[in-house]
Design an enzyme around this catalytic site. Structure first.
Site, PDB file in Angstrom:
ATOM      1  N   THR A  30       0.811  -1.217   0.000  1.00 18.21           N
ATOM      2  CA  THR A  30       0.000   0.000   0.000  1.00 18.21           C
ATOM      3  C   THR A  30       0.846   1.270   0.000  1.00 18.21           C
ATOM      4  OG1 THR A  30      -0.136   0.079   2.416  1.00 18.21           O
ATOM      5  CG2 THR A  30      -1.830  -1.188   1.260  1.00 18.21           C
ATOM      6  N   ASP A  31       0.168   2.365  -0.330  1.00 13.18           N
ATOM      7  CA  ASP A  31       0.810   3.674  -0.227  1.00 13.18           C
ATOM      8  C   ASP A  31       0.567   4.220   1.183  1.00 13.18           C
ATOM      9  OD1 ASP A  31      -1.811   4.666  -0.158  1.00 13.18           O
ATOM     10  OD2 ASP A  31      -1.756   5.421  -2.209  1.00 13.18           O
ATOM     11  N   PHE A  32       0.892   5.456   1.404  1.00 11.22           N
ATOM     12  CA  PHE A  32       0.780   6.058   2.739  1.00 11.22           C
ATOM     13  C   PHE A  32      -0.645   6.080   3.280  1.00 11.22           C
ATOM     14  CE2 PHE A  32       0.093   9.393  -0.279  1.00 11.22           C
ATOM     15  CZ  PHE A  32      -0.918  10.155   0.274  1.00 11.22           C
TER      16      PHE A  32
END
Length: 152
Positions: A30-32
């Site tokens: 995932t991203d942030f």
């Protein structure tokens, strides 16, 4: 553990329409914000394609060992991907793969990534058959038979 070791369920399962592999979304995917980073879907799709081949008896090792006549490999030549909805951390995803077209030196695979009944990603993947030197070659008939495209 060698590639020849079969661990039930690890490579997913063959289905009447192709293959299904279940994957969990981890933090690293995932991203942030906790949404799956777009490039990670390529990893999920690759795992689905690899296990689809493996369960049909067409492992990458067998291809390069020449067990189908000559040494060969599959290489992705073109990919169309539609990102329809996001997946998020801890989601359980289904990666489905099926043969949609077989040609003399290529195979086209249809792939879908879903969360339950929700389609998240749809892909069409053109894969070329190549020699170890990277040159196009014809698909051995034994491999084509194992991948048998659906009727119609």
């Amino acid at each position: 553990m060698s590639d020849d070791t079969v661990v039930p369920g690890l490579a997913g399962e063959l289905t009447p329409t192709g293959h299904r592999l279940m994957v969990r979304v981890y933090f690293e995917d995932t991203d942030f914000s906790g949404v799956v980073y777009h490039a990670r879907y390529l990893h999920f799709l690759e795992r689905g394609r690899t296990d689809y081949l493996r369960l049909h008896g067409i492992g990458h090792g067998e291809l390069m060992d020449g067990r189908f006549g000559e040494q060969m490999a599959f290489a992705v030549r073109h990919m169309d991907i539609d990102f329809l909805r996001p997946a998020r951390i801890d989601d359980i995803l289904s990666v489905e793969t099926s043969t949609t077209l077989l040609g003399g030196a290529r195979v086209v695979l249809g792939q879908r990534i879903s969360r339950g009944d929700t389609l998240l990603v749809q892909a069409k993947v053109k894969v070329a058959v190549i020699s170890p030197e990277g040159k196009p070659r014809r698909m051995p008939s034994a491999v084509a038979r194992l991948l048998g495209a659906p009727e119609g």
